[in-house]
Design a protein around this motif. Sequence first.
Motif, mmCIF file in Angstrom:
data_model
loop_
_atom_site.group_PDB
_atom_site.id
_atom_site.type_symbol
_atom_site.label_atom_id
_atom_site.label_comp_id
_atom_site.label_asym_id
_atom_site.label_seq_id
_atom_site.Cartn_x
_atom_site.Cartn_y
_atom_site.Cartn_z
ATOM 1 N N ILE A 174 -2.581 -14.823 -0.438
ATOM 2 C CA ILE A 174 -1.796 -13.861 -1.210
ATOM 3 C C ILE A 174 -2.560 -13.388 -2.437
ATOM 4 N N PHE A 175 -3.157 -14.328 -3.163
ATOM 5 C CA PHE A 175 -3.800 -13.939 -4.418
ATOM 6 C C PHE A 175 -5.112 -13.197 -4.194
ATOM 7 N N ARG A 176 -5.762 -13.391 -3.044
ATOM 8 C CA ARG A 176 -6.905 -12.531 -2.715
ATOM 9 C C ARG A 176 -6.441 -11.086 -2.563
ATOM 10 N N GLU A 177 -5.291 -10.912 -1.887
ATOM 11 C CA GLU A 177 -4.753 -9.558 -1.710
ATOM 12 C C GLU A 177 -4.381 -8.933 -3.048
ATOM 13 N N VAL A 178 -3.702 -9.705 -3.899
ATOM 14 C CA VAL A 178 -3.294 -9.187 -5.208
ATOM 15 C C VAL A 178 -4.521 -8.795 -6.026
ATOM 16 N N LEU A 179 -5.524 -9.666 -6.033
ATOM 17 C CA LEU A 179 -6.745 -9.404 -6.799
ATOM 18 C C LEU A 179 -7.449 -8.147 -6.302
ATOM 19 N N HIS A 180 -7.598 -8.016 -4.973
ATOM 20 C CA HIS A 180 -8.283 -6.850 -4.412
ATOM 21 C C HIS A 180 -7.542 -5.566 -4.744
ATOM 22 N N TYR A 181 -6.198 -5.653 -4.753
ATOM 23 C CA TYR A 181 -5.442 -4.439 -5.074
ATOM 24 C C TYR A 181 -5.635 -4.049 -6.539
ATOM 25 N N ILE A 182 -5.562 -5.011 -7.431
ATOM 26 C CA ILE A 182 -5.676 -4.689 -8.854
ATOM 27 C C ILE A 182 -7.091 -4.223 -9.210
ATOM 28 N N ILE A 224 9.011 0.614 21.286
ATOM 29 C CA ILE A 224 7.786 1.411 21.435
ATOM 30 C C ILE A 224 7.356 2.020 20.102
ATOM 31 N N GLU A 225 8.020 1.619 19.018
ATOM 32 C CA GLU A 225 7.719 2.170 17.705
ATOM 33 C C GLU A 225 7.051 1.119 16.820
ATOM 34 N N ALA A 226 6.595 1.581 15.670
ATOM 35 C CA ALA A 226 6.001 0.663 14.695
ATOM 36 C C ALA A 226 6.086 1.286 13.307
ATOM 37 N N ILE A 227 6.172 0.435 12.301
ATOM 38 C CA ILE A 227 5.994 0.891 10.926
ATOM 39 C C ILE A 227 4.765 0.182 10.375
ATOM 40 N N TYR A 228 4.172 0.773 9.349
ATOM 41 C CA TYR A 228 2.965 0.224 8.747
ATOM 42 C C TYR A 228 3.257 -0.134 7.294
ATOM 43 N N ILE A 229 3.051 -1.389 6.967
ATOM 44 C CA ILE A 229 3.229 -1.856 5.599
ATOM 45 C C ILE A 229 1.903 -1.659 4.888
ATOM 46 N N ASP A 230 1.828 -0.596 4.080
ATOM 47 C CA ASP A 230 0.541 -0.229 3.481
ATOM 48 C C ASP A 230 0.587 -0.187 1.963
ATOM 49 N N GLY A 231 1.531 -0.936 1.361
ATOM 50 C CA GLY A 231 1.607 -1.008 -0.091
ATOM 51 C C GLY A 231 2.574 -2.099 -0.501
ATOM 52 N N TRP A 232 2.506 -2.495 -1.770
ATOM 53 C CA TRP A 232 3.338 -3.600 -2.252
ATOM 54 C C TRP A 232 4.813 -3.222 -2.337
ATOM 55 N N MET A 233 5.084 -1.988 -2.672
ATOM 56 C CA MET A 233 6.471 -1.553 -2.727
ATOM 57 C C MET A 233 7.080 -1.575 -1.322
ATOM 58 N N GLY A 239 2.941 -13.337 -8.441
ATOM 59 C CA GLY A 239 1.754 -12.547 -8.099
ATOM 60 C C GLY A 239 2.105 -11.275 -7.351
ATOM 61 N N GLU A 240 3.007 -11.368 -6.391
ATOM 62 C CA GLU A 240 3.419 -10.187 -5.627
ATOM 63 C C GLU A 240 4.153 -9.187 -6.524
ATOM 64 N N THR A 241 4.947 -9.691 -7.459
ATOM 65 C CA THR A 241 5.661 -8.803 -8.384
ATOM 66 C C THR A 241 4.692 -8.090 -9.317
ATOM 67 N N ILE A 242 3.670 -8.802 -9.781
ATOM 68 C CA ILE A 242 2.649 -8.166 -10.623
ATOM 69 C C ILE A 242 1.980 -7.021 -9.859
ATOM 70 N N ALA A 243 1.640 -7.263 -8.590
ATOM 71 C CA ALA A 243 1.003 -6.221 -7.779
ATOM 72 C C ALA A 243 1.941 -5.032 -7.587
ATOM 73 N N LEU A 244 3.229 -5.306 -7.346
ATOM 74 C CA LEU A 244 4.200 -4.225 -7.172
ATOM 75 C C LEU A 244 4.331 -3.399 -8.449
ATOM 76 N N LEU A 245 4.401 -4.077 -9.607
ATOM 77 C CA LEU A 245 4.501 -3.347 -10.871
ATOM 78 C C LEU A 245 3.248 -2.513 -11.115
#
Length: 435
Positions: free
Chosen positions: A326-334, A348-357, A275-281
């Motif tokens: 996980i699959f709710r996230e994949v579905l909402h993205y697609i 004191i830093e942060a990164i933001y994970i804002d996409g499947w890649m 499912g995560e790979t489908i979203a990334l593709l």
Amino acid sequence: MPRSKKGKRSGNSSSKGKNGVRGESGVSDDDLASDVLSHYSSASESASVIEESTGEVVDEQTAQEETEDKLRQCIDNLMDKSAKTRLAALESLRLAFSSRVLYEFLLERRFTISDCLERSLRKGGGEEQAAAATVGALLCVQLGGGVEGEEGFKMLRPILSTILIDSCASLSARQSCARALGMCCYVSASEDAEDLLKSLGNLESVFVGAYPLGDGTLPSVKTGTPALYSAALQAWALLCTLCPASRIDTILNHHLPRLHACLESSEVNFRIAVGETIALLYELGRDIDQEFEYEDCDALCDSLKSLATDGNKHRAKNDRRKQRSIFREVLHYIENEDFTEEKIQFGIEAIYIDGWMRRRIYDAFKEVLESGVRHHLQFNPLLRDIFGLGPPLILDASVKASRISRTERHLFNSAAFKARTKLRNKVRDKRADVM
């Protein structure tokens, strides 16, 4: 994404740790491994301590020398005749490499370590092969994306690939080799497409064993194999982020229908990886064409909805909860291109994970570095370059007093990552003729 060829990088000095006994007599392999672990735990805690008003200063030079002595002993032990001694040495190096940045120390020893790892991969048992592959991946992360990292990858790629595709090899060794091959290739990939192509092909040759048969049914697999398929698929997905647009188009056409069928797998963790790979593709497809849509999208969304609401009592409660999330996230993205953003805080830093890649890249480093991923995000130039963080910060009062806002940091990180993605695609497109 491309990373510049880097020159020498400074490693981070540790604070004074516990004294260890050097030499071979009277010290067991387990004691040595425990000593290195304790030392790194102590060093990690002490490294962030600010000088007290009493003026007491930690003797970092002494601690660094003690650490390097222990690591030299571990490297020597990689050549020992005893498998137990070699395993203990590999475990100690795994702990050390994941806990600290050791570029300067490893630079002049990289060939020795690579030779030892290659020997363990060729002649060791399954457990030793798995450990050696993991240490090989960590070595590439330590050396970075320059010439040194490429040299290490070219030494290890043939044997990692051989074990990965060997159906008679240990499943744990093959799984570890899949992750190592993906990580080393991602870190070390140059503008020469050959290594990337070979690695993609080797990983693909493993997980296609889960693809539907001619009659449309999924093959039966032995216990443990789905974990191998998951590791190979996730490593392959990581390398897909390096492919030019022409290659992505071919990948989408060939793999999306087959991955869609794999959502019917009985193994929950493999289904999640699929499912995560489908979203990334899908994300890669939309990067190329904003109007991209899988030809059987309605059926895909029906499958995702079913998994996102799965209440099958035969599945473990935690598995059901994880799968639904996980699959709710994949579905909402697609359906809507929605992605639930995740914040990763370190210092004191942060990164933001804002996409499947971005999530696949971060998860790949987390799988290799484990609890040390935040330390490497702070101090490892490779990870800081990949996530657009710039040079490591100097932590002093003036820096802390001038923190930028959360929104500003988010906008900067996102912009930097997107800019690097576009640059990566531009560079990788030069390979299109040979991909």
